[in-house]
Write an enzyme that holds these catalytic residues in place. Sequence first.
Site, PDB file in Angstrom:
ATOM      1  N   HIS A  63      -2.636   2.634  -6.931  1.00 48.63           N
ATOM      2  CA  HIS A  63      -2.804   2.791  -5.321  1.00 48.63           C
ATOM      3  C   HIS A  63      -1.897   3.964  -4.782  1.00 48.63           C
ATOM      4  O   HIS A  63      -2.093   4.662  -3.309  1.00 48.63           O
ATOM      5  CB  HIS A  63      -2.046   1.549  -4.455  1.00 48.63           C
ATOM      6  CG  HIS A  63      -0.078   1.461  -4.683  1.00 48.63           C
ATOM      7  ND1 HIS A  63       0.662   1.403  -6.046  1.00 48.63           N
ATOM      8  CD2 HIS A  63       0.718   2.291  -4.749  1.00 48.63           C
ATOM      9  CE1 HIS A  63       1.650   1.262  -6.376  1.00 48.63           C
ATOM     10  NE2 HIS A  63       1.796   1.728  -4.678  1.00 48.63           N
TER      11      HIS A  63
ATOM     12  N   SER B  82       7.176   4.638  -6.254  1.00 47.76           N
ATOM     13  CA  SER B  82       5.488   4.098  -7.348  1.00 47.76           C
ATOM     14  C   SER B  82       5.182   5.447  -7.798  1.00 47.76           C
ATOM     15  O   SER B  82       5.610   6.249  -7.861  1.00 47.76           O
ATOM     16  CB  SER B  82       4.609   3.260  -5.591  1.00 47.76           C
ATOM     17  OG  SER B  82       4.629   2.712  -5.291  1.00 47.76           O
TER      18      SER B  82
ATOM     19  N   ASP C  83      -2.133  -0.609 -12.729  1.00 47.27           N
ATOM     20  CA  ASP C  83      -1.883   0.409 -11.405  1.00 47.27           C
ATOM     21  C   ASP C  83      -1.674   1.296 -11.738  1.00 47.27           C
ATOM     22  O   ASP C  83      -0.729   2.061 -11.500  1.00 47.27           O
ATOM     23  CB  ASP C  83      -1.090   0.078 -10.914  1.00 47.27           C
ATOM     24  CG  ASP C  83      -0.985   0.733  -8.752  1.00 47.27           C
ATOM     25  OD1 ASP C  83      -2.002   0.882  -9.035  1.00 47.27           O
ATOM     26  OD2 ASP C  83      -0.029  -0.489  -8.213  1.00 47.27           O
TER      27      ASP C  83
HETATM   28  N1  ARG Z   1       2.843  -3.136  -3.095  1.00 46.26           N
HETATM   29  C1  ARG Z   1       2.523  -1.955  -3.357  1.00 46.26           C
HETATM   30  C2  ARG Z   1       3.915  -1.128  -3.060  1.00 46.26           C
HETATM   31  O1  ARG Z   1       4.024  -1.267  -2.550  1.00 46.26           O
HETATM   32  C3  ARG Z   1       1.441  -1.635  -4.002  1.00 46.26           C
HETATM   33  C4  ARG Z   1       0.177  -2.335  -4.038  1.00 46.26           C
HETATM   34  C5  ARG Z   1      -0.971  -1.581  -3.243  1.00 46.26           C
HETATM   35  N2  ARG Z   1      -1.972  -2.941  -3.601  1.00 46.26           N
HETATM   36  C6  ARG Z   1      -2.438  -3.500  -2.299  1.00 46.26           C
HETATM   37  N3  ARG Z   1      -3.290  -5.197  -3.134  1.00 46.26           N
HETATM   38  N4  ARG Z   1      -1.930  -3.126  -1.700  1.00 46.26           N
HETATM   39  O2  ARG Z   1       3.916   0.015  -3.997  1.00 46.26           O
END
Ligand code: ARG
Length: 716
Positions: free
Chosen positions: A84, A652, A219
């Site tokens: 992501h 992330s 991811d």
């Molecule tokens: N929740 C994750 C973060 O903020 C991002 C994941 C991205 N995936 C998604 N389905 N939007 O780092």
Amino acid sequence: MKKRILSLFFVLVFSFARADEGMWLVYLLGEQVYNDMVKRGLKLSKEQLYSINKVSIKDAIIIFNGGCTGEIVSPEGLIFTNHHCGYDAIASASSVEHNYLRDGFYAKSKTEEIPAKGMFVQFLVRIDDVTAQVDEALKGLTGMESATKLRAVSAEIVKKATDGTGYEARLVPMFKGNQHLLFVYERFRDIRLVGAPAESVGKFGGDTDNWEWPRHTGDFSVFRVYMSKEGKAAEYSADNVPLKPKYFLPVSIKGFNDGDYAMIYGYPGSTNRYETSFGVKLKTNVENPAIVNLRDIRLKLMFEEMRKDPAVRLRLASNYASVANYWKFFDGEAKQLLKFDTYGQKKKEEEKFNTWAKGKPEYENIFKQYEKIYQDWAPYTKHRIYLNEGIFGSPLIAFSASLGAMERALTKKPINADELQKVSESLDKARKTFLESSNHASDQKIVAATSHYFHRDIDPSQHPTGFYGIVSAYGDLNDEATYKKYAADLFSKTMLLDDTKWSAFLAKPDSTTLQKDMAYQYSSTFSKNYATKYASYATNFTLQNNDLGKAYLKGVIAMNPGKVMYPDANFTMRTSFGNVKSYHPRDAVFYDYVCTLSGVMEKYKPGDYEFDLPANLIEAYNKKDFGQYKDAKLNDIVVAFITTNDITGGNSGSPVLNAKGELIGLAFDGNYEALSHKIAFDKDLNRTICVDVRYVLWCIDKLGGAKNIIQELTLK
Ligand code: ARG
């Protein structure tokens, strides 16, 4: 100078092992925190964690494209980060014919790597404590004077630290401005895409599983950083060579157990652990519901169009994902804050503080003042959110707002031709970018819906003068259809969407044409209304909130002599430590610390837009083709795992390291049960969700056939 700060914050400490809360500045890691890490299992010396003179882990940690973390994993500048985080680059490299986002991509040699235009990474060069200098400059100042002075000293300090070096620097307040550190970075701009799994792996579970455990998402994505032949940071050039890093992380494929030590390095973006009860209440009652409400409708309208056409889907994918991500976050955050009664807990802490502060003039009125500033600001909070998340949630209107610069240039007397030229060029460029990533059908519906919502939900006394009078020519203001007609008219008439009219305007720009443009009229009506009547409330609130926050934190520190504290996250390099750990999310439910490829198969829904899988994954799974990546105990591939580490957005892509500093995974999310973590860390429920590096390598090797990438790594 450094010493004073050290004694204030880091030296006088209790000696007990704390919970896993804390995003520590590795640079100032106190003995006590380091000892806690060792007690929890760390096998490295302090010098190996961070050293000014010697190579240490910190040299392998990078800021990835200004908002994520990445880590160097090979002697040739190979980078691991989240899917992501690389999403935009992967989507941009894709077309309907070569759909790398959908199908995945692996470069089998360096020549196949794809330059990621506009991307950059930053290495931390050094950190200077400049508190004394800043304090001296700000002595006796508050509010706007203090903010203005801070900007000036900051520019001065940055300039002095970077002039002639090619480096860049950022002055960052810690402990709400009770300390100031200067972070010096080196920025590399030649970044290339090396590998990414198919989206059905990299975003498996989509928005349904987002912010949740158990989570079966691969991811990750792989990039490489290049430098000039002379070994310097450089713009993209075919002659550039892979970066020779000071340090890179070894990768462990041995696996781990429930309870094992886990350490995370990275760049957590923001927390507000000293938020007041007033702030919590405004958030749960007004801010988050408003954001969620507006994102809800925008997402629905985008998705309607994405569903119809794969090209639209590709075009809107990145924007959709980022809007959706925090839509769910803000919803969950408000719910958890209410569930934990964070408001009540804050109230208690504040009462304790007020009792201590009694008779201390510096501190005793802080909360009375907080109450006042929130009272003054609260009536306009929703208005600002409806602008940012509603009116300007339309890509066309957001772009249109940037034409304000053109109007200013055109109405200046005399007109400065150079300035006008510059503004024209930059707007023309911005328009191209806007057009490349937007879809008019969904955008038009967004304008209709959000102008309607603004009318319906915002105090009529705050509506822009005359605007809804104009709209009423299209019908009843309480009827959705009216706004649809208005938006249709706007989209058909604006020159911003018409190449011929736009070129004609740029060839001979004039303010009348601009001011008559329907899209520009719309955006400037709303922004001028806000700027002239309400922006000053926001500024006053922010300035006073900053001053009060600084005083409050100073008080908290004085009230708790010896307490080891960490500063709120502010996108500076931190480390957090904890353990791999299972948990009970609610009564009678147990969540294991790992999930597996078998679990991926359980969730598999052929053809689904979130739970589909690539054929080669299913095939490899059926053949049990796990190779050296298999978890011996489970006889399966471990896909993801959870730890107790304290992280937040910005982390992330962060490396998750074992006690020996070897890479075991990449952090990519937080869990739903602790989504209030920006404001309050929950010691029982907080978990960091990580993709297991063995799954990453299995995907690269067995699904991508990219042995070249595996060979670059140092496997343990
Ligand atoms: N929740 C994750 C973060 O903020 C991002 C994941 C991205 N995936 C998604 N389905 N939007 O780092």
